[in-house]
Write a protein that holds these residues in place. Sequence first.
Motif, PDB file in Angstrom:
ATOM      1  N   LEU A 270       7.393 -13.225  12.898  1.00  0.00           N
ATOM      2  CA  LEU A 270       6.187 -13.238  12.067  1.00  0.00           C
ATOM      3  C   LEU A 270       4.920 -13.322  12.903  1.00  0.00           C
ATOM      4  O   LEU A 270       3.857 -12.868  12.465  1.00  0.00           O
ATOM      5  CB  LEU A 270       6.229 -14.426  11.091  1.00  0.00           C
ATOM      6  N   ALA A 271       5.022 -13.890  14.089  1.00  0.00           N
ATOM      7  CA  ALA A 271       3.830 -14.073  14.926  1.00  0.00           C
ATOM      8  C   ALA A 271       3.200 -12.747  15.319  1.00  0.00           C
ATOM      9  O   ALA A 271       1.975 -12.634  15.414  1.00  0.00           O
ATOM     10  CB  ALA A 271       4.183 -14.877  16.170  1.00  0.00           C
ATOM     11  N   THR A 272       4.034 -11.748  15.549  1.00  0.00           N
ATOM     12  CA  THR A 272       3.518 -10.460  16.016  1.00  0.00           C
ATOM     13  C   THR A 272       3.675  -9.346  14.989  1.00  0.00           C
ATOM     14  O   THR A 272       3.021  -8.309  15.092  1.00  0.00           O
ATOM     15  CB  THR A 272       4.244 -10.034  17.308  1.00  0.00           C
ATOM     16  N   HIS A 273       4.562  -9.539  14.013  1.00  0.00           N
ATOM     17  CA  HIS A 273       4.837  -8.500  13.033  1.00  0.00           C
ATOM     18  C   HIS A 273       4.678  -9.019  11.605  1.00  0.00           C
ATOM     19  O   HIS A 273       5.367  -8.567  10.680  1.00  0.00           O
ATOM     20  CB  HIS A 273       6.254  -7.942  13.238  1.00  0.00           C
ATOM     21  N   GLY A 274       3.769  -9.959  11.434  1.00  0.00           N
ATOM     22  CA  GLY A 274       3.585 -10.569  10.126  1.00  0.00           C
ATOM     23  C   GLY A 274       3.196  -9.580   9.047  1.00  0.00           C
ATOM     24  O   GLY A 274       3.720  -9.622   7.926  1.00  0.00           O
ATOM     25  N   THR A 275       2.283  -8.676   9.370  1.00  0.00           N
ATOM     26  CA  THR A 275       1.837  -7.689   8.380  1.00  0.00           C
ATOM     27  C   THR A 275       2.978  -6.757   7.996  1.00  0.00           C
ATOM     28  O   THR A 275       3.186  -6.448   6.815  1.00  0.00           O
ATOM     29  CB  THR A 275       0.652  -6.879   8.936  1.00  0.00           C
ATOM     30  N   GLU A 276       3.737  -6.327   9.003  1.00  0.00           N
ATOM     31  CA  GLU A 276       4.865  -5.427   8.749  1.00  0.00           C
ATOM     32  C   GLU A 276       5.948  -6.129   7.928  1.00  0.00           C
ATOM     33  O   GLU A 276       6.494  -5.557   6.974  1.00  0.00           O
ATOM     34  CB  GLU A 276       5.443  -4.938  10.073  1.00  0.00           C
ATOM     35  N   ILE A 277       6.251  -7.377   8.276  1.00  0.00           N
ATOM     36  CA  ILE A 277       7.281  -8.114   7.545  1.00  0.00           C
ATOM     37  C   ILE A 277       6.826  -8.375   6.108  1.00  0.00           C
ATOM     38  O   ILE A 277       7.611  -8.240   5.161  1.00  0.00           O
ATOM     39  CB  ILE A 277       7.631  -9.418   8.275  1.00  0.00           C
ATOM     40  N   ALA A 278       5.565  -8.740   5.939  1.00  0.00           N
ATOM     41  CA  ALA A 278       5.044  -8.973   4.584  1.00  0.00           C
ATOM     42  C   ALA A 278       5.196  -7.718   3.727  1.00  0.00           C
ATOM     43  O   ALA A 278       5.566  -7.795   2.548  1.00  0.00           O
ATOM     44  CB  ALA A 278       3.589  -9.412   4.646  1.00  0.00           C
ATOM     45  N   ALA A 279       4.925  -6.550   4.315  1.00  0.00           N
ATOM     46  CA  ALA A 279       5.060  -5.301   3.566  1.00  0.00           C
ATOM     47  C   ALA A 279       6.521  -5.025   3.219  1.00  0.00           C
ATOM     48  O   ALA A 279       6.831  -4.582   2.100  1.00  0.00           O
ATOM     49  CB  ALA A 279       4.475  -4.145   4.368  1.00  0.00           C
ATOM     50  N   LEU A 280       7.433  -5.292   4.162  1.00  0.00           N
ATOM     51  CA  LEU A 280       8.858  -5.108   3.901  1.00  0.00           C
ATOM     52  C   LEU A 280       9.326  -6.039   2.787  1.00  0.00           C
ATOM     53  O   LEU A 280      10.077  -5.627   1.891  1.00  0.00           O
ATOM     54  CB  LEU A 280       9.667  -5.373   5.178  1.00  0.00           C
ATOM     55  N   VAL A 281       8.889  -7.294   2.855  1.00  0.00           N
ATOM     56  CA  VAL A 281       9.300  -8.275   1.849  1.00  0.00           C
ATOM     57  C   VAL A 281       8.762  -7.906   0.479  1.00  0.00           C
ATOM     58  O   VAL A 281       9.475  -7.961  -0.526  1.00  0.00           O
ATOM     59  CB  VAL A 281       8.841  -9.689   2.256  1.00  0.00           C
ATOM     60  N   ARG A 282       7.502  -7.518   0.434  1.00  0.00           N
ATOM     61  CA  ARG A 282       6.893  -7.149  -0.856  1.00  0.00           C
ATOM     62  C   ARG A 282       7.626  -5.963  -1.486  1.00  0.00           C
ATOM     63  O   ARG A 282       7.973  -5.994  -2.668  1.00  0.00           O
ATOM     64  CB  ARG A 282       5.410  -6.820  -0.666  1.00  0.00           C
ATOM     65  N   ASP A 283       7.866  -4.940  -0.691  1.00  0.00           N
ATOM     66  CA  ASP A 283       8.564  -3.763  -1.208  1.00  0.00           C
ATOM     67  C   ASP A 283       9.974  -4.135  -1.679  1.00  0.00           C
ATOM     68  O   ASP A 283      10.418  -3.714  -2.759  1.00  0.00           O
ATOM     69  CB  ASP A 283       8.631  -2.693  -0.125  1.00  0.00           C
TER      70      ASP A 283
END
Length: 292
Positions: A270-283
């Motif tokens: 999450l420290a470096t890929h928080g935005t990407e993970i948030a998008a994956l989780v939301r989808d």
Amino acid sequence: MTVQQIRHATVEIQGLPVFYREAGDPANPTLLLLHGFPSSSAMYRDLIADLADAYHLIAPDHIGFGQSAMPPVEEFDYSFDKLTEITLELLDTLGLDRFALYIQDYGAPIGLRIASRHPERVTAIISQSGNAYIEGFTPFWDVLFAHAKDRAANEPAVRRLLTAEATRWQHTHGVPADLLEHVNPDAWVLDQAYLDRPGNKEIQLQLFWDYQFNLDGYPAFQEYFRTHRPPVLVAWGQNDEIFGPEGAKAFARDLPDAEIHLLDAGHFALATHGTEIAALVRDFLDRKVATA
């Protein structure tokens, strides 16, 4: 998008204060975020804010971590079974009957105990270095498994995992050089401050020793996957040398429909890929939970 305020609260569970972060409308589907070692619910602050417009999020601190109670080892059973019991009582106290799980590190054996024992309550699982397979263990664990067999002989080596140098390593190892500037140093400084509290290292040593019994639960976790087929999203640092990427790929053995993403990140992706993970989780949650 409206900025969502995170609420901070403490409730008493078995006579002990348990701290948790909460955001979002409780009428929305709930996501329970379970942190790992040596962290706390603080690791989820940004993710909570990213998802709270559409989801109800709860992130507790385990006993012995963060802002929750930290009774001495002589006065509390520091085991993953006990931490699971506390978490279940917290959920019941908060009136949370159904929820998705986000599991990372120590959060995995706690969350997967809950899921395998109460499959009707779990709507989906998101794993970020939340291990459930022998394949996930790396040479990092050699000293910990040696400690499980002989605590006295291996305690000096294991204590080195509780130093500031080791904590920083956990947060930075496996992070690509061009992304290191995105790792907030507050993360490992905060984690170390919690570890350095009088008596906390003894707590962590006890949990290190108890971790061996989590492996006894793996057959039940994997049977739960095969029998109940929960929707699973895996967002895992491919450079994680604590729980290696083979642990991420192994989910596909029992869950052919698992959505597995290996990110160019370390243990705390999450420290470096928080935005990407948030998008994956939301989808993922939008498809698997919000319309369920």
